[in-house]
Motif scaffolding. Structure first.
Motif, short mmCIF file in Angstrom:
data_model
loop_
_atom_site.label_atom_id
_atom_site.label_comp_id
_atom_site.label_asym_id
_atom_site.label_seq_id
_atom_site.Cartn_x
_atom_site.Cartn_y
_atom_site.Cartn_z
N PRO B 24 17.73 21.44 51.63
CA PRO B 24 16.37 21.22 52.17
C PRO B 24 15.37 20.72 51.12
O PRO B 24 14.49 19.93 51.46
CB PRO B 24 15.97 22.60 52.69
N TYR B 25 15.51 21.16 49.86
CA TYR B 25 14.56 20.68 48.84
C TYR B 25 14.77 19.19 48.60
O TYR B 25 13.82 18.43 48.40
CB TYR B 25 14.72 21.45 47.52
N GLU B 36 14.52 16.19 43.67
CA GLU B 36 14.70 17.58 44.10
C GLU B 36 14.30 18.54 42.98
O GLU B 36 13.59 19.53 43.20
CB GLU B 36 16.18 17.78 44.45
N ILE B 40 11.32 21.45 43.11
CA ILE B 40 11.59 22.87 42.86
C ILE B 40 10.77 23.39 41.68
O ILE B 40 10.17 24.46 41.75
CB ILE B 40 13.11 23.11 42.64
N LEU B 43 7.14 23.81 42.77
CA LEU B 43 6.96 24.99 43.63
C LEU B 43 6.98 26.27 42.79
O LEU B 43 6.16 27.17 42.98
CB LEU B 43 8.04 25.04 44.71
N ARG B 44 7.92 26.30 41.84
CA ARG B 44 8.02 27.49 40.99
C ARG B 44 6.72 27.69 40.22
O ARG B 44 6.20 28.81 40.13
CB ARG B 44 9.21 27.32 40.03
N LEU B 47 3.84 28.89 42.49
CA LEU B 47 3.99 30.31 42.82
C LEU B 47 3.56 31.17 41.64
O LEU B 47 2.84 32.15 41.81
CB LEU B 47 5.45 30.63 43.19
#
Lengths: 154, 149
Positions: B24-25, B36, B40, B43-44, B47
């Motif tokens: 999905p990524y 990808e 990721i 996003l990391r 967060l």
């Protein structure tokens, strides 16, 4: 709707977030000892039934500068509240929209719509948009701004 | 908090949905015209910096056996801190906000059953001698909030 025990395990395994690895559903599957296909199938079924709202990013309003939040409240004609609630619930700037019981005489309001903005002026502009839609069926309105977070969990 | 153009594109795109597929990524990254690995790592970082509260499935609490009840109190200013302490001490109380109104304390009682939330409201009423107004939801007009950043 009853949840299958597997769905419950899947919810528990994913409620704090999706693994940040190229194959996240496989990582979850391994943890639950089921196949990746099954994970995808169950999540798709839960999305279909409404148990799962969506998969995606949940932004932090405050950090992104959306520091004002106003709980707009409206006393809407009972005969029209569902139709109008559905309409304003669909607006992009409304995060939550609920029908709730009135608590007369102090609280005549039956429709709640939460709006978020960078500041109160932006919230007031949104409130004016709501007013334009609701006015024909609205007897009274107010807005309650939050001035302090006293507790927040989850 | 500094967000660059890439962060904004990710945030705007991934609030509405994330694919259910093997990679999905990769699928989401392709749509955003990035790798990808980059998606990721962004996003990391978001967060970690708390730009994102979370990333993943968002479940409907009502549908998985939980219940939330909104409630409010009119608290005299002199007692405000004490009452906030009592309300916050109840494990069933999930959120509590000060709001500018005669009803100046608004909180949510959460539990697996309505009785759990109700029990917390009763404890608050006993401890504070103030009435708790209950505003259980009768109907939800739900559409997801999407912030444009």
């Amino acid at each position: 709707m009853k949840l299958e025990p597997l769905d419950r395990r899947l919810i528990i395994a994913t409620q704090s977030g999706l693994p940040l690895t190229p194959e996240p559903y496989r990582a979850i599957a391994r943890q639950l000892n089921i196949s990746p296909d099954e994970v995808v199938r169950r999540l798709a079924a839960m999305r279909e039934s409404g148990v799962l709202r969506r998969i995606g990013a949940v932004p932090n309003h405050y950090v992104l500068g959306y520091r004002a939040n106003g709980m707009t409240v409206w006393d809407i004609d009972d005969a029209r509240v569902d139709e109008l609630g559905a309409r304003i619930g669909g607006l992009a700037f409304v995060s939550h929209c609920y029908r709730r019981p009135r608590n007369p005489p102090d609280w005549p309001y039956n429709l709640f719509a939460m709006v978020h903005g960078h500041d109160r002026a932006e919230c007031e502009a949104y409130r004016a948009e709501l007013r334009a839609i609701l006015a024909p069926a609205c007897r009274a309105e107010d807005v309650l701004y939050s001035s302090r977070i006293l507790k927040k969990t989850g | 908090m500094m967000l660059d153009e890439t962060d904004r594109r990710i945030l705007n795109a991934l609030q509405s949905g994330f694919p259910l597929c093997e990679r999905p990524y990769l699928a989401a990254a392709d749509a955003l015209n990035m790798s990808e690995r980059k998606l990721i790592s962004r996003l990391r970082r978001m967060l970690k910096d708390r730009v994102l509260t979370r990333f993943g499935p968002l479940y409907n609490a009502d549908r998985i056996g939980g219940i939330n009840v909104l409630a409010a109190m009119a608290v005299p200013e002199a007692d405000y801190e004490n009452v906030a302490f009592i309300v916050n001490a109840q494990p069933e109380i999930a959120h509590n906000y000060r709001r500018e109104h005669r009803l100046n304390m608004w909180f949510v009682g959460a539990g697996e059953t309505p009785e759990r939330a109700e029990a917390a409201f009763r404890r608050i009423e006993d401890a504070t001698s103030l009435p708790v107004c209950r505003f259980p939801k009768e109907r939800e007009y739900f559409v997801e909030l999407r912030l444009t950043v």
